[in-house]
Design a protein around this motif. Structure first.
Motif: not given
Length: 255
Positions: A22, A25-26, A29, A78-79, A81-83, A85-86
């Motif tokens: 977590e 992931l912060k 972001l 996953i990282s 994908t997170c990037q 999506q933001h």
């Protein structure tokens, strides 16, 4: 250690893993925010390889190294994908020549307030040659390299844009990976009979042979388009309808 004790230890480790992930992931972001501000590409394969190599150097057990490698690769995926999506992404339009990629692309770019690039036009401006001459005199492989370089340049140096690609762009695995890693890939689909009705056979590269050839090309490439795209949009009614369908399918951050 008995089974219950082992499971309790696993639970404690999982708790720490989740808390640590977590936190990671912060930071991801925050990286996404910085990249968007400074127009830095999501696609950084060299950085990924460096991270993978560094993390594997921490592994003490050689028999477990391959499992750790799979774990780290999953984290990197996953990282990314997170990037994505933001961050606002490039939008790549793929499909057959005559499917309406350029027309839909220009309307989509205007709707989204983004720049529009026709990949063939970018290559022609860069090389000073027509697409047909590149293919005839330099070969199709050289043309695919030109496509990859042109997309790389846009991805690395331009703000997120709508890019209409050539009909055969999906034939290059490297280019496909670049598009999927750098943005949102939309398959503009149009029935081949409609394409034939509108196709100007004198100006479409690679499509001068015969109607049979075009049908065969369509059959060969259709599975590739479906495999490569994130979403398929039917261009069968109005341009506005196609744009609306694409926008509805885009990740929220891209809208």
């Amino acid at each position: 250690m008995n089974l219950q004790e082992a499971r309790q230890k696993i639970d404690a480790i999982d708790k720490e893993l989740v808390k640590t992930f977590e936190e990671r992931l912060k930071v991801i972001l925050e990286i996404a925010r910085i990249k968007e501000q400074e127009n830095i590409s999501i696609y950084e394969p060299q950085r990924e390889q460096e991270v993978l190599a560094k993390t594997l150097s921490y592994v003490e057990s050689s028999e477990l190294k391959s499992y750790v490698s799979q774990f780290v690769e999953s984290i990197l995926d996953i990282s990314k994908t997170c990037q994505k999506q933001h961050m606002q992404q490039h939008i790549f339009l793929i499909g057959m020549p005559g499917a309406g990629k350029t027309t839909v692309g220009k309307a989509l770019a205007q709707h989204q307030g983004m720049e529009f690039y026709d990949l063939d036009a970018v290559i022609q401006e860069k090389t000073g040659k027509s697409i047909q001459n590149i293919i005839i005199y330099d070969g199709e492989e050289a043309f695919r390299n030109d496509e990859f370089e042109a997309i790389t340049d846009i991805v690395n140096h331009k703000m997120p844009a709508v890019i209409a690609t050539g009909g055969g762009t999906v034939l290059s695995e490297d280019t496909v990976n670049l598009m999927r890693e750098s943005g949102f890939v939309v398959f503009i689909h149009r029935d081949v009979t409609q394409i034939l009705d509108d196709l100007d056979m004198e100006i479409r590269p690679l499509l001068k042979e015969s109607i049979e050839y075009i049908f065969r090309l369509y059959e060969e490439r259709y599975p590739l388009y479906e495999k490569v795209c994130h979403v398929k949009v039917q261009n069968a009614s109005t341009i506005a309808d196609s744009v609306e369908e694409i926008v509805a399918a885009l990740p929220n951050v891209v809208r």
